[in-house]
Structures are given as structure tokens and as C-alpha cells.
Enzyme design. Sequence first.
Site, short mmCIF file in Angstrom:
data_model
loop_
_atom_site.label_atom_id
_atom_site.label_comp_id
_atom_site.label_asym_id
_atom_site.label_seq_id
_atom_site.Cartn_x
_atom_site.Cartn_y
_atom_site.Cartn_z
N LYS A 68 0.79 -1.15 0.16
CA LYS A 68 0.07 0.03 0.12
C LYS A 68 0.70 1.23 -0.12
O LYS A 68 0.55 2.26 -0.70
CB LYS A 68 -1.06 -0.10 1.23
CG LYS A 68 -2.15 -0.89 0.96
CD LYS A 68 -3.08 -1.12 2.13
CE LYS A 68 -4.21 -2.47 1.81
NZ LYS A 68 -4.55 -2.77 3.05
N LYS A 101 -8.38 -15.01 -11.88
CA LYS A 101 -9.42 -15.09 -11.16
C LYS A 101 -10.48 -14.09 -11.47
O LYS A 101 -9.99 -12.92 -11.89
CB LYS A 101 -9.46 -15.39 -9.84
CG LYS A 101 -8.47 -16.51 -9.23
CD LYS A 101 -8.50 -16.63 -8.00
CE LYS A 101 -7.84 -15.47 -6.91
NZ LYS A 101 -7.89 -15.75 -5.74
N LYS A 153 -11.96 -7.71 -8.10
CA LYS A 153 -12.66 -6.52 -7.99
C LYS A 153 -11.63 -5.16 -8.94
O LYS A 153 -12.13 -4.26 -9.59
CB LYS A 153 -12.60 -5.87 -6.62
CG LYS A 153 -13.58 -6.17 -5.99
CD LYS A 153 -13.70 -5.75 -4.60
CE LYS A 153 -14.83 -6.27 -3.66
NZ LYS A 153 -14.86 -5.94 -2.46
#
Length: 334
Positions: free
Chosen positions: A115, A197, A200
Amino acid sequence: MTGKKPIVMSGIRPTGYLHLGNYFGAIRNYVRMQDEFECFFMVADLHSLTTHPDTKELKSNVQRVLAENIACGLDTEKAALYCQSHVFETSELYLYLNMLAYKGELEKTATFKEKVRLQPDNSNAGLLTYPVLQAADIILHRASLVPVGKDQEQHLEMARNFVNRFNHRYGNVFPEPVAFNYNDQLIKVPSLDGAGKMSKSENQMSTLYLADSNDLIRKKVMKAKTDTGPTTPNANKPNYIENIFLLMKLVSQQEVINKFEQDYNNCTIRYGDMKKQLAEDMVEFISPIREKVEGILSNEAYLKQVMETGAEKARKSAKATMEVVRKSMGLKYF
Ligand code: TRP
């Protein structure tokens, strides 16, 4: 008998829309767990502040997560479904746990490093202590089972370390939380572009969301990658074809799947027909959920009641734990 079932706790970040991968990988299992365990499912709105300081859309995001989980079958009578920020005890426990968390271990957490790389101008202390807040969420209910994916293993390991330090220093208060999943749930929901996969963050056209309109579902499925078909009987399937079969297995009837398997094996398969069938079966699966979500979202009074009920259940459990915590820490002076 109440209070005897193992305690399950998990958190869901209120970012973005839920997709088919979230449904089969997580929510469907929560729905099963709520009958077998004492469950706490929390919308992690405080955690989202570490990456999304702008709160303009927070309320609608929180409402959507609640609505989507309820539409998928979470029952607010069975499980506690609540918002993190409504349980003030979380922040208190987070503070105490911060004294047991070392700067060095926090700095080397994979999600922290990632992050900081993504938001170099906002490497705030909340980001650093994200795993501490997560540990507080879990142990606030003295939960031992935490249904999460692989990406959360490191946070859980840290939670166990904090628990052990707490117990060692102040007495045996908390059980060690462990990752918990049903064996048969390791279903991968492949994306429609044949790579990886559903997710989001990646290509939205290759992920099916529970909020997608029927036309959008059809459009996405019809765009899935195929080829001209097998030329030798019983050939191995390329990855992107295998994925279409995998998606079919999630939502289609067994005889439909059998038919296309046969067609594949004798080289008569028509991928256009297969995708049309898959699209319709997806529409049939997703549209009732989407409509339910819309109904819930248009009912503010109901959502308020959901949040109040959840907060009440979560705070009851939190208060009981915090009494023990303060006492064992020596923070009770009279
Ligand atoms: N960190 C989790 C995630 O990114 C969300 C979360 C917050 C969580 N608190 C939790 C998960 C407690 C399990 C238990 O998905």
C-alpha cells in the site's frame, strides 16, 4: 445452548461491488456458517479510511455491502452483521494492542509495503497498524475461526502473535484465531478473459458483478475468449475453454454441462451456443440477487434497523470482552 458454539468472525471491506468470485469464495460459506457457529460479520469501514480518506461515498458503499450480503442469504437474525465504526470498543482494544505490536514487524507486513508503494503520499500510521485493528476486530469477540482468503494469512499470523503476547503478559484472555474454510470451498471462479480469477481490481469486462444488468451479463459472457474448437476427439481443453466449463458448473444444470462436454469430446461443440446457454444461466442466477439488493437499498428504514440490530449484538459481545481485558490489564482502580 447459547455460547457453546465456536465463534466465527470476518470482515468485509466496503470497497466496490461484489462479484461472482466473492459469492462462491466467501459469502456462500458465511451463509453456511451462520447455521453452525456463532457468527460476527463486519463491514470494515474504519479500515477503509487507511486507503480512502475521502468519505463521500462511504455511506452508500457500506449500505451496498450490507444489502449484497443479505441478498445472498446472510440472515441478521442468525449472524451479527454490523459496521466496525458502530462498535467503539474496537478502538479501545486497538489502542491496547498497539502497545504489543512492534514497529519492525508492522513495517515488514506485505500489505503495508504494497500500500505504501501504491500511495506513497499517504503512508499513514493507520496503514502501518492495519493488522492491529484487524486483530482487535477478531479478538473483541474472542473468535477463533476466521474465514479469509490466502491474502489475509499474514494478518492472522500477526493476530496470533498479539494474542500470545497479551495472554503471556496479562493472563489467558484470548483464544488464538486461525484461518477457517470448508474443504470444498476452494472453488476458483475464473475470469472471462481466460487469465486469472475474477477480481475487483482487474478488467471489469471479464468479471461478473452481482449488480450487472442482464444485458451486461450477456455481453460479458459472449465476449469470453474461445477458438475454432477441437479437431481431435477427447482433446485436452485449453485454459480459457476449461474456464467456461468451470463457470458453467457453478450455475448450469448437470445435463447441460454433460451435453457440452460430449460435444467437445466429439468435436461438434459450438462455442457460440455454449456461451448463449451460460449467459442465460448466469442471468437466471444473478438477476434475483440483483433485484433483492435493489429492494433493500431502496428501504433506508430497513437498513437502519439492520445496522442497529447488528451493532447491538456486536457491542454486547464486545463489552463483555472489554470488561475482562481492562481487569486483566490492571486498568481497574476501584
Ligand atoms: N483485512 C480484511 C481484508 O482486506 C478485512 C478485515 C478487516 C477482516 N477486519 C477483519 C477480515 C477481521 C477478517 C477478520 O479483506
